[in-house]
Motif scaffolding. Structure first.
Motif, PDB file in Angstrom:
ATOM      1  N   ALA A   1      13.601 -47.165 -42.045  1.00  0.00           N
ATOM      2  CA  ALA A   1      13.866 -45.606 -42.015  1.00  0.00           C
ATOM      3  C   ALA A   1      12.939 -44.954 -42.727  1.00  0.00           C
ATOM      4  O   ALA A   1      12.619 -43.650 -42.316  1.00  0.00           O
ATOM      5  CB  ALA A   1      15.191 -45.552 -42.506  1.00  0.00           C
ATOM      6  N   GLN A   2      12.345 -45.373 -43.919  1.00  0.00           N
ATOM      7  CA  GLN A   2      11.091 -44.614 -44.618  1.00  0.00           C
ATOM      8  C   GLN A   2       9.884 -44.526 -43.878  1.00  0.00           C
ATOM      9  O   GLN A   2       9.153 -43.422 -44.090  1.00  0.00           O
ATOM     10  CB  GLN A   2      11.195 -44.968 -45.945  1.00  0.00           C
ATOM     11  N   THR A   3       9.677 -45.669 -43.277  1.00  0.00           N
ATOM     12  CA  THR A   3       8.220 -45.666 -42.820  1.00  0.00           C
ATOM     13  C   THR A   3       8.138 -44.576 -41.786  1.00  0.00           C
ATOM     14  O   THR A   3       6.774 -44.026 -41.716  1.00  0.00           O
ATOM     15  CB  THR A   3       7.837 -46.921 -42.145  1.00  0.00           C
ATOM     16  N   PHE A   4       9.174 -44.229 -40.816  1.00  0.00           N
ATOM     17  CA  PHE A   4       8.730 -43.429 -39.849  1.00  0.00           C
ATOM     18  C   PHE A   4       9.414 -41.975 -40.109  1.00  0.00           C
ATOM     19  O   PHE A   4       9.605 -41.400 -38.934  1.00  0.00           O
ATOM     20  CB  PHE A   4       9.221 -44.103 -38.697  1.00  0.00           C
ATOM     21  N   THR A   5       9.469 -41.412 -41.297  1.00  0.00           N
ATOM     22  CA  THR A   5       9.767 -40.410 -41.470  1.00  0.00           C
ATOM     23  C   THR A   5       9.193 -39.209 -40.742  1.00  0.00           C
ATOM     24  O   THR A   5       9.673 -38.156 -40.236  1.00  0.00           O
ATOM     25  CB  THR A   5       9.741 -39.872 -43.079  1.00  0.00           C
ATOM     26  N   GLU A   6       7.708 -39.370 -40.886  1.00  0.00           N
ATOM     27  CA  GLU A   6       6.907 -38.258 -40.194  1.00  0.00           C
ATOM     28  C   GLU A   6       7.040 -38.093 -38.732  1.00  0.00           C
ATOM     29  O   GLU A   6       7.218 -36.951 -38.034  1.00  0.00           O
ATOM     30  CB  GLU A   6       5.492 -38.169 -40.391  1.00  0.00           C
ATOM     31  N   GLN A   7       7.100 -39.367 -38.252  1.00  0.00           N
ATOM     32  CA  GLN A   7       7.248 -39.423 -36.446  1.00  0.00           C
ATOM     33  C   GLN A   7       8.873 -38.861 -36.228  1.00  0.00           C
ATOM     34  O   GLN A   7       9.001 -38.214 -35.267  1.00  0.00           O
ATOM     35  CB  GLN A   7       7.287 -40.879 -36.274  1.00  0.00           C
ATOM     36  N   ARG A   8       9.852 -38.984 -37.219  1.00  0.00           N
ATOM     37  CA  ARG A   8      11.174 -38.575 -36.835  1.00  0.00           C
ATOM     38  C   ARG A   8      11.112 -37.069 -36.976  1.00  0.00           C
ATOM     39  O   ARG A   8      11.687 -36.399 -36.004  1.00  0.00           O
ATOM     40  CB  ARG A   8      12.349 -39.090 -37.666  1.00  0.00           C
ATOM     41  N   ARG A   9      10.387 -36.612 -37.768  1.00  0.00           N
ATOM     42  CA  ARG A   9      10.180 -34.863 -37.923  1.00  0.00           C
ATOM     43  C   ARG A   9       9.646 -34.491 -36.846  1.00  0.00           C
ATOM     44  O   ARG A   9      10.096 -33.483 -36.280  1.00  0.00           O
ATOM     45  CB  ARG A   9       9.585 -34.581 -39.227  1.00  0.00           C
ATOM     46  N   ALA A  10       8.418 -35.056 -36.352  1.00  0.00           N
ATOM     47  CA  ALA A  10       7.926 -34.610 -35.076  1.00  0.00           C
ATOM     48  C   ALA A  10       8.747 -34.864 -34.005  1.00  0.00           C
ATOM     49  O   ALA A  10       8.558 -33.921 -33.032  1.00  0.00           O
ATOM     50  CB  ALA A  10       6.744 -35.460 -34.751  1.00  0.00           C
ATOM     51  N   CYS A  11       9.483 -35.748 -33.643  1.00  0.00           N
ATOM     52  CA  CYS A  11      10.454 -35.886 -32.699  1.00  0.00           C
ATOM     53  C   CYS A  11      11.518 -34.830 -32.539  1.00  0.00           C
ATOM     54  O   CYS A  11      11.757 -34.001 -31.628  1.00  0.00           O
ATOM     55  CB  CYS A  11      11.128 -37.286 -32.643  1.00  0.00           C
ATOM     56  N   HIS A  12      12.105 -34.363 -34.056  1.00  0.00           N
ATOM     57  CA  HIS A  12      12.998 -33.518 -33.854  1.00  0.00           C
ATOM     58  C   HIS A  12      12.277 -31.986 -33.592  1.00  0.00           C
ATOM     59  O   HIS A  12      12.923 -31.168 -32.882  1.00  0.00           O
ATOM     60  CB  HIS A  12      13.237 -33.115 -35.254  1.00  0.00           C
ATOM     61  N   ALA A  13      10.979 -31.755 -33.967  1.00  0.00           N
ATOM     62  CA  ALA A  13      10.376 -30.481 -33.699  1.00  0.00           C
ATOM     63  C   ALA A  13      10.053 -30.508 -32.303  1.00  0.00           C
ATOM     64  O   ALA A  13      10.320 -29.574 -31.488  1.00  0.00           O
ATOM     65  CB  ALA A  13       8.971 -30.701 -34.202  1.00  0.00           C
ATOM     66  N   ALA A  14       9.848 -31.731 -31.415  1.00  0.00           N
ATOM     67  CA  ALA A  14       9.451 -31.868 -30.012  1.00  0.00           C
ATOM     68  C   ALA A  14      11.001 -31.264 -29.263  1.00  0.00           C
ATOM     69  O   ALA A  14      10.777 -30.481 -28.451  1.00  0.00           O
ATOM     70  CB  ALA A  14       9.229 -33.046 -29.646  1.00  0.00           C
ATOM     71  N   VAL A  15      11.864 -31.744 -29.741  1.00  0.00           N
ATOM     72  CA  VAL A  15      13.186 -31.343 -29.265  1.00  0.00           C
ATOM     73  C   VAL A  15      13.740 -29.953 -29.381  1.00  0.00           C
ATOM     74  O   VAL A  15      14.017 -29.147 -28.435  1.00  0.00           O
ATOM     75  CB  VAL A  15      14.483 -32.273 -29.706  1.00  0.00           C
ATOM     76  N   ARG A  16      13.554 -29.614 -30.728  1.00  0.00           N
ATOM     77  CA  ARG A  16      13.764 -28.041 -31.150  1.00  0.00           C
ATOM     78  C   ARG A  16      12.890 -27.071 -30.349  1.00  0.00           C
ATOM     79  O   ARG A  16      13.283 -25.979 -29.651  1.00  0.00           O
ATOM     80  CB  ARG A  16      13.282 -27.902 -32.784  1.00  0.00           C
ATOM     81  N   ASP A  17      11.582 -27.448 -30.294  1.00  0.00           N
ATOM     82  CA  ASP A  17      10.730 -26.578 -29.617  1.00  0.00           C
ATOM     83  C   ASP A  17      10.876 -26.203 -27.940  1.00  0.00           C
ATOM     84  O   ASP A  17      10.893 -25.320 -27.469  1.00  0.00           O
ATOM     85  CB  ASP A  17       9.256 -26.920 -29.483  1.00  0.00           C
ATOM     86  N   ALA A  18      11.425 -27.370 -27.640  1.00  0.00           N
ATOM     87  CA  ALA A  18      12.068 -27.683 -26.043  1.00  0.00           C
ATOM     88  C   ALA A  18      13.015 -26.781 -25.840  1.00  0.00           C
ATOM     89  O   ALA A  18      13.063 -25.941 -24.717  1.00  0.00           O
ATOM     90  CB  ALA A  18      12.021 -29.136 -25.459  1.00  0.00           C
ATOM     91  N   LEU A  19      13.944 -26.769 -26.538  1.00  0.00           N
ATOM     92  CA  LEU A  19      15.379 -25.945 -26.415  1.00  0.00           C
ATOM     93  C   LEU A  19      15.171 -24.567 -26.520  1.00  0.00           C
ATOM     94  O   LEU A  19      15.865 -23.744 -26.170  1.00  0.00           O
ATOM     95  CB  LEU A  19      16.185 -26.323 -27.544  1.00  0.00           C
ATOM     96  N   THR A  20      14.010 -24.079 -27.252  1.00  0.00           N
ATOM     97  CA  THR A  20      13.720 -22.751 -27.606  1.00  0.00           C
ATOM     98  C   THR A  20      12.685 -22.141 -26.799  1.00  0.00           C
ATOM     99  O   THR A  20      12.395 -21.103 -26.849  1.00  0.00           O
ATOM    100  CB  THR A  20      13.199 -22.558 -29.054  1.00  0.00           C
ATOM    101  N   ASP A  21      12.313 -22.910 -25.902  1.00  0.00           N
ATOM    102  CA  ASP A  21      11.425 -22.441 -24.781  1.00  0.00           C
ATOM    103  C   ASP A  21      11.863 -21.465 -23.801  1.00  0.00           C
ATOM    104  O   ASP A  21      13.012 -21.981 -23.362  1.00  0.00           O
ATOM    105  CB  ASP A  21      10.639 -23.638 -24.154  1.00  0.00           C
TER     106      ASP A  21
END
Length: 213
Positions: free
Chosen positions: A63-83
């Protein structure tokens, strides 16, 4: 002199934690989540007991190892929804998630696997599925997403994408970009409206890994 001891201990603990997480990103990234904890301790140059003091379970470390990747995944989803262009957002999300998975075999495993003790990844996966459902609804309205697409097709796509994980990283990244391009073309509605009917969609949202111990 003794007043400096607690601060030194805290500093050593922070350094050890950082070394463990760096080692976990490297080992999980290349070997996947099946890599033993002792390999991570060895890579960090620490005793296994030190690793377990910081992370009592493998799930906690994941859970702690992939914190940055999880944030990047959230950003990808968020940006897609706001496009403003739903089809462009849909394509961008697929490209970015594939790239994230290609960079780390461990993150791909964690994202696609259900861990009872690691609810963060389950929440990430469900958030992505909901985003795909909303993006698909909007993209269908533009006429550019083919009829018959369902959200489980995203899981089908990422399951197939995991087949690239055994390739060396440079080749994996190139193959991942090509894979994403092929998938996007498969999801694109033909301009003449002549898309063939698809076979029934499987239910793949709740995948489980055999073991991460």
């Amino acid at each position: 002199m003794t007043s400096h001891v607690p601060q030194t201990v805290r500093s050593d603990a922070r350094d050890n934690r950082s070394r463990i997480l760096d080692a976990a990103r490297a080992v999980f990234g290349e070997e996947g989540l099946s890599a033993p904890m002792r390999d991570i301790a060895r890579h960090a140059g620490l005793a296994p007991a030190t690793l377990y003091r910081h992370f009592p379970t493998k799930q906690a470390l994941i859970a702690q190892t992939f914190t940055e990747q999880r944030r990047a995944c959230h950003a990808a989803v968020r940006d897609a929804l706001t496009d403003a262009d739903p089809w462009h957002g849909f394509q961008s999300m697929i490209q970015r998630i594939c790239e994230l998975h290609a960079h780390s075999r461990g993150f791909a495993d964690a994202f696609m696997t259900a861990f009872p003790e690691t609810m963060d990844f389950t929440a990430d996966r469900e958030r992505t599925v909901r985003a795909v459902a909303e993006l698909a609804r909007r993209a269908h309205e533009t006429g550019r997403l083919r009829a018959g697409f369902v959200v489980d097709d995203l899981i089908l796509m990422l399951t197939a994408h995991r087949g690239l994980q055994h390739a060396p990283l440079p080749a994996r990244l190139i193959a991942s970009r090509r894979f994403a391009a092929y998938v996007i073309e498969a999801f694109r509605a033909p301009e003449d409206g002549s898309a063939h009917a698809l076979p029934p969609a499987p239910r793949l949202r709740h995948a489980h890994s055999p073991s991460t111990t």
